[in-house]
Scaffold this motif. Sequence first.
Motif, PDB file in Angstrom:
ATOM      1  N   TRP A  11      11.053  28.142   9.808  1.00  0.00           N
ATOM      2  CA  TRP A  11      10.234  28.117  11.037  1.00  0.00           C
ATOM      3  C   TRP A  11       9.171  29.214  11.013  1.00  0.00           C
ATOM      4  O   TRP A  11       8.841  29.786  12.050  1.00  0.00           O
ATOM      5  CB  TRP A  11      11.134  28.283  12.265  1.00  0.00           C
ATOM      6  N   ASP A  13       7.439  32.946   9.236  1.00  0.00           N
ATOM      7  CA  ASP A  13       7.886  34.324   9.012  1.00  0.00           C
ATOM      8  C   ASP A  13       8.831  34.451   7.827  1.00  0.00           C
ATOM      9  O   ASP A  13       9.732  35.295   7.822  1.00  0.00           O
ATOM     10  CB  ASP A  13       8.562  34.903  10.270  1.00  0.00           C
ATOM     11  N   ASN A  40      -2.352  33.174  14.947  1.00  0.00           N
ATOM     12  CA  ASN A  40      -0.950  33.105  15.392  1.00  0.00           C
ATOM     13  C   ASN A  40      -0.035  33.573  14.263  1.00  0.00           C
ATOM     14  O   ASN A  40       1.072  34.037  14.479  1.00  0.00           O
ATOM     15  CB  ASN A  40      -0.565  31.683  15.832  1.00  0.00           C
ATOM     16  N   ALA A  41      -0.514  33.420  13.030  1.00  0.00           N
ATOM     17  CA  ALA A  41       0.267  33.854  11.865  1.00  0.00           C
ATOM     18  C   ALA A  41       0.078  35.354  11.661  1.00  0.00           C
ATOM     19  O   ALA A  41      -0.857  35.941  12.181  1.00  0.00           O
ATOM     20  CB  ALA A  41      -0.207  33.119  10.624  1.00  0.00           C
ATOM     21  N   VAL A 128       6.546  26.263  25.382  1.00  0.00           N
ATOM     22  CA  VAL A 128       6.830  26.279  23.937  1.00  0.00           C
ATOM     23  C   VAL A 128       7.116  27.712  23.477  1.00  0.00           C
ATOM     24  O   VAL A 128       7.814  27.928  22.498  1.00  0.00           O
ATOM     25  CB  VAL A 128       5.609  25.700  23.168  1.00  0.00           C
ATOM     26  N   GLY A 129       6.563  28.678  24.208  1.00  0.00           N
ATOM     27  CA  GLY A 129       6.649  30.065  23.743  1.00  0.00           C
ATOM     28  C   GLY A 129       5.595  30.310  22.694  1.00  0.00           C
ATOM     29  O   GLY A 129       5.881  30.852  21.628  1.00  0.00           O
ATOM     30  N   THR A 130       4.359  29.896  22.970  1.00  0.00           N
ATOM     31  CA  THR A 130       3.285  30.061  21.982  1.00  0.00           C
ATOM     32  C   THR A 130       2.952  31.543  21.799  1.00  0.00           C
ATOM     33  O   THR A 130       3.402  32.389  22.581  1.00  0.00           O
ATOM     34  CB  THR A 130       1.984  29.333  22.416  1.00  0.00           C
ATOM     35  N   THR A 131       2.113  31.809  20.826  1.00  0.00           N
ATOM     36  CA  THR A 131       1.703  33.188  20.566  1.00  0.00           C
ATOM     37  C   THR A 131       0.553  33.601  21.499  1.00  0.00           C
ATOM     38  O   THR A 131       0.057  34.711  21.389  1.00  0.00           O
ATOM     39  CB  THR A 131       1.232  33.352  19.107  1.00  0.00           C
ATOM     40  N   GLN A 244       2.620  29.652   8.934  1.00  0.00           N
ATOM     41  CA  GLN A 244       3.857  29.208   9.601  1.00  0.00           C
ATOM     42  C   GLN A 244       4.820  28.527   8.620  1.00  0.00           C
ATOM     43  O   GLN A 244       4.794  28.826   7.444  1.00  0.00           O
ATOM     44  CB  GLN A 244       3.524  28.276  10.786  1.00  0.00           C
ATOM     45  N   LEU A 248       7.625  23.903  11.830  1.00  0.00           N
ATOM     46  CA  LEU A 248       6.705  24.049  12.965  1.00  0.00           C
ATOM     47  C   LEU A 248       5.554  23.053  12.872  1.00  0.00           C
ATOM     48  O   LEU A 248       4.578  23.135  13.609  1.00  0.00           O
ATOM     49  CB  LEU A 248       6.154  25.479  13.033  1.00  0.00           C
ATOM     50  N   VAL A 258       6.553  23.271  18.284  1.00  0.00           N
ATOM     51  CA  VAL A 258       5.827  23.339  17.017  1.00  0.00           C
ATOM     52  C   VAL A 258       4.475  23.991  17.255  1.00  0.00           C
ATOM     53  O   VAL A 258       4.090  24.232  18.402  1.00  0.00           O
ATOM     54  CB  VAL A 258       5.612  21.911  16.449  1.00  0.00           C
ATOM     55  N   THR A 259       3.729  24.222  16.177  1.00  0.00           N
ATOM     56  CA  THR A 259       2.372  24.723  16.339  1.00  0.00           C
ATOM     57  C   THR A 259       1.406  23.534  16.301  1.00  0.00           C
ATOM     58  O   THR A 259       1.847  22.375  16.348  1.00  0.00           O
ATOM     59  CB  THR A 259       2.060  25.807  15.292  1.00  0.00           C
ATOM     60  N   VAL A 293      10.753  31.888  16.420  1.00  0.00           N
ATOM     61  CA  VAL A 293      10.167  32.560  17.586  1.00  0.00           C
ATOM     62  C   VAL A 293       9.795  31.490  18.597  1.00  0.00           C
ATOM     63  O   VAL A 293       9.335  30.433  18.215  1.00  0.00           O
ATOM     64  CB  VAL A 293       8.881  33.338  17.221  1.00  0.00           C
ATOM     65  N   ARG A 323       7.046  40.096  19.634  1.00  0.00           N
ATOM     66  CA  ARG A 323       8.246  39.511  20.257  1.00  0.00           C
ATOM     67  C   ARG A 323       9.444  39.589  19.316  1.00  0.00           C
ATOM     68  O   ARG A 323       9.304  39.361  18.105  1.00  0.00           O
ATOM     69  CB  ARG A 323       8.022  38.020  20.548  1.00  0.00           C
TER      70      ARG A 323
HETATM   71  P1  IMP Z   1       1.240  28.587  18.705  1.00  0.00           P
HETATM   72  O1  IMP Z   1       1.047  28.330  17.258  1.00  0.00           O
HETATM   73  O2  IMP Z   1       0.780  29.928  19.157  1.00  0.00           O
HETATM   74  O3  IMP Z   1       0.685  27.486  19.556  1.00  0.00           O
HETATM   75  O4  IMP Z   1       2.822  28.585  19.005  1.00  0.00           O
HETATM   76  C1  IMP Z   1       3.609  27.396  18.868  1.00  0.00           C
HETATM   77  C2  IMP Z   1       4.984  27.729  18.328  1.00  0.00           C
HETATM   78  O5  IMP Z   1       4.868  28.146  16.977  1.00  0.00           O
HETATM   79  C3  IMP Z   1       5.690  28.868  19.066  1.00  0.00           C
HETATM   80  O6  IMP Z   1       7.077  28.617  19.060  1.00  0.00           O
HETATM   81  C4  IMP Z   1       5.389  30.077  18.187  1.00  0.00           C
HETATM   82  O7  IMP Z   1       6.358  31.100  18.313  1.00  0.00           O
HETATM   83  C5  IMP Z   1       5.434  29.443  16.815  1.00  0.00           C
HETATM   84  N1  IMP Z   1       4.621  30.164  15.839  1.00  0.00           N
HETATM   85  C6  IMP Z   1       3.286  30.168  15.710  1.00  0.00           C
HETATM   86  N2  IMP Z   1       2.908  30.946  14.694  1.00  0.00           N
HETATM   87  C7  IMP Z   1       4.027  31.439  14.150  1.00  0.00           C
HETATM   88  C8  IMP Z   1       4.283  32.286  13.029  1.00  0.00           C
HETATM   89  O8  IMP Z   1       3.397  32.736  12.311  1.00  0.00           O
HETATM   90  N3  IMP Z   1       5.593  32.560  12.791  1.00  0.00           N
HETATM   91  C9  IMP Z   1       6.607  32.050  13.530  1.00  0.00           C
HETATM   92  N4  IMP Z   1       6.416  31.254  14.572  1.00  0.00           N
HETATM   93  C10 IMP Z   1       5.131  30.950  14.879  1.00  0.00           C
END
Ligand code: IMP
Length: 438
Positions: A11, A13, A40-41, A128-131, A244, A248, A258-259, A293, A323
Motif C-alpha cells: 500500500w 511506503d 502525495n508520495a 479516504v484519509g487523503t494526503t 505509491q 492503492l 485508493v489514490t 495510511v 501521519r
Molecule cells: P491521495 O493520493 O492523497 O488522494 O490519498 C488517497 C489514499 O492514498 C490515502 O489513503 C493516502 O493515505 C494514500 N496515499 C497516497 N500517497 C501515498 C503514499 O505515498 N504512501 C502511502 N499511502 C499513500
Amino acid sequence: MPAIAVIGAQWGDEGKGKIVDSLATQPNVVACGRFTGGDNAGHTIKPSPNEPSIALNIIPSSIVTGKPSIVGHGVLVNPITLYNEIEKLHGLGISTENLSVSLNSHVIMPYHRLEDYCLEKCKGSESVGTTNRGIGPCAADKANRIGIQMWELLNRELLSERLDFVIGLKQPLLEHVYHWDGIITDEKLRTAIGGYFEGHKIKKDAILDDCVALGNKLKKYLKETRELVNKYIKAGVVILESAQGALLDPDLGTWPYVTSTNPTIGGLLIGSGISHKEIAYVLGVMKAYTTRVGGGPFPTELKDETGDRIRKGGNEYGTTTGRPRRCGWFDAMPVNLAIDENGIDGLALTKVDVLEGIEPIMFCVRYEIDGKPKNSIHSVGQNCLGMVKPVYIEHRRSLQEYKGELEAATAHIDILSFGPGREETRYNLSDELRNLLY
Ligand code: IMP
C-alpha cells in the motif's frame, strides 16, 4: 538497452526511494524517472552514514547520484513543491542540472488542495484519509479536460483565460456544493494555500501571479520527457519508478481507499509514454511487514504494542503528512496480487532490520472467511477484504530464514535492504537483472 520498472507491491511506503537510489548507482543505468502520483508520495534517501537524510516528494531519488532524473507527464505536479525541492537540493549542494519535468504534467493548483480538503470533510466517516495534496481533484480535472498543464504556466495571457474559466466553475462548487465556510482548520494546509483565498473567494490574481513566477523559475527544467526517456533507453538502462503501491491503484486496488493515478505497470507505461516492449524487468518492492495510511481494510493490522514497536522502529510516519502509519504483519496476499497484475519478475525486500528482536514474527499466507480458505484477494472480492481472517505462519528463527520463507510465499528476492544507508543493502540478483545492471 531497455527499462526496469520499480513498483510498490503493497500500500505504498515500501522503500522504493532507497531501492531506486541503489539501482541508479549501477554502471548501465543512464537515467531514472518518476511517472505516476504527485507530491502525495515521499521518499527519504540516505546517501551515506555521515550524510543527512534527504526527503523528496516529487523529484526522483536518482537526483543525488547526478544521473538524469525525469518527472514524466503522468505525475501531477504542484509547482510550489517542485520549486521548494529544487531549492532544498541546491542548499545541500546537490545539482539539479540533470532534472527534466514534463511540459505536459498536470498542475496541482491551490483550489485542488482546497477541494480535496472539502470533499474529505463532506465524506465524514467515509473519508479516504487523503494526503490533502489535491491529487484527486487534479486527476478529476485532467479527466474532465479542464486541467492546466505545466507549459501553460509559461504564457500569462493564456493562463489568465484558462483560470477565468476554471475558477468560474470551482467558485460555486466550493461555495454551493461543498458549502465551504471560508475556514481551513488544518494549519499546514492553511499556511500552504490560505493566501490564495479571501473569505471563501478564490483569489485568481494571486494564483496567476505566482503560477507565472513559478513557470519562469521552472522553465529551464520543462521538456518533452517522452522523447527524452526514449532517447535514454537507446543509450542504456532507464529506471522507471512508480509512486505509491499496487494496492492503492484506483482500478486494481482496494477501491475506494485508493489514490487517483495508477501506480501499477499500466500507469507507468502511460505516465512515461514508452512502449511495453521496452520493459525488460519489473522489480516489486515490499517491506518485511505491512503498513497503510488512511482508511481501508487491512487484514493483518496490529493495533497493539507490537504494532507500536514496528511503527517506532521503522519510523512509520508519513514523509508527506507526518501521519502515523497503520502497521501490521507481512501479508503475502496483496503482494501476490501485485506480482500477478504487474508481471513482477523479482522483489526487493526492505526494512528487515525493523523486525530484529521481535519474536515470534508472524506472516499471513492466506485468508479465511467463515472458515473457508481464500487463497487470493481475487477470490475474496474487494468488498469483503475487511471481513477476512488472516491465516499466519509463525516464525522463530533468524531474519535470513525469514527472508527465505517470504521468498517461498511470494517470488525471488533480488535485493535485501536492512537499513536506510546505501551500504545496508545485499544483492542476490537474478541473472536477468544482473545482466541489465552490469
Ligand atoms: P491521495 O493520493 O492523497 O488522494 O490519498 C488517497 C489514499 O492514498 C490515502 O489513503 C493516502 O493515505 C494514500 N496515499 C497516497 N500517497 C501515498 C503514499 O505515498 N504512501 C502511502 N499511502 C499513500
